[in-house]
Design a protein around this motif. Structure first.
Motif: not given
Length: 287
Positions: A99-107, A113-116, A148-153
């Motif tokens: 869940e932290h990773t999901k929140r970081s992708l949204q952040l 930002a291009p990526h996490i 990540a695919e949905e957000l383009g990150v």
């Protein structure tokens, strides 16, 4: 190629001050720590995200990467940086990592930002077999890949000594089953050196997967302790020449979190050491 600096060396400073100091040291980019005290996604309000945007605008810094590897906020007594891991035996506990990773992708999406970056699975002894650990890592990671695919990150895996995926061949074997253009490699040259993979020998092979680089030096003993570039045994001139030869045009992020007591001095020394080498590598490629 441009130099960036990770805010994980500035844990004693609020994020706006950390960004100001990174810019003052001469860096063009900053790796933002998705953790306390800078940008822990679970507790970050919209007004705080806007404050980060304002600080980026004021300093002229670009975000090189969002570091979602570290999780100091959880304060796990076993290891404060990368616990909880993807391969915790307790599914409820490893869900914290997912869940932290999901929140970081949204952040990352919210801040442009291009990526996490994330850890490459957990400690090797958390599961009875390596195969079981890899299956667990895959199952937990895939919902994040979909987001990540949905957000383009981008979602970048960073091989790490003593964790599930340490070496590049292990990385290649793992990602071979993930069919996503959003999954890539964070090539940490110090980590590679620690496990006996001299970075200059692997840059070209891993270039199709490499999206971002971490830079730090390592002693000749290959013990995993981040050192200021120039203080260890890594051949930075050769490594940077190889990176330039791949036509990489992204950020090279210096990661020196052990220098939290003197981050300004570490950032300045690293910048002074690396800048002429980056320029030499760039000129060599163009020449």
């Amino acid at each position: 190629m441009r130099l960036a600096f990770s805010t994980n060396a500035y844990l004693s400073f609020p994020v706006d001050e950390a960004l100001r100091r990174v810019a003052q040291a001469g860096y063009a980019g900053v790796e933002l720590l998705a953790d306390v005290p800078h940008a822990w996604p679970a507790g970050l309000l919209d007004v705080q995200k806007q404050a980060i945007r304002d600080s980026l605008d004021a300093t002229g810094l670009a975000i090189s990467n969002i570091n979602a590897f570290m999780m100091n906020a959880v304060a796990d007594p076993r290891q404060p940086y990368w616990r909880p891991s993807w391969t915790e035996p307790d599914p409820h506990y490893r869900a914290i990592r997912r869940e932290h990773t999901k929140r970081s992708l949204q952040l990352a999406a919210d801040l442009g930002a291009p990526h996490i970056t994330t850890e490459p699975g957990g400690p090797l002894d958390d599961f009875p077999t390596r195969r079981a650990a890899l299956e667990c890592f895959y199952a937990e990671l895939m919902p994040c890949v979909e987001l990540a695919e949905e957000l383009g990150v981008g979602l970048l895996i960073e091989p790490e000594p003593d964790l599930l995926i340490e070496r590049f061949d292990e990385y290649l074997e793992f990602v071979d089953r993930i069919d996503s253009p959003r999954v890539g490699l964070n090539f940490d040259i110090g980590h590679a050196y620690c496990v006996g993979e001299d970075p200059q020998d692997w840059v070209a092979k891993m270039a199709p997967h490499t999206v971002h680089y971490h830079l730090e030096d390592i002693a000749a003993t290959r013990v995993h302790q981040h050192l200021i570039p120039g203080h260890g045994a890594i051949d930075f001139a050769a490594t940077l020449r190889e990176i330039a030869a791949t036509a990489y045009d992204g950020f090279l992020t210096v990661e020196l979190y052990p220098y939290g007591d003197q981050p300004d001095a570490a950032a300045a020394e690293a910048f002074a050491f690396l800048t002429p080498l980056v320029e030499e590598a760039r000129l060599g490629r163009n020449g």
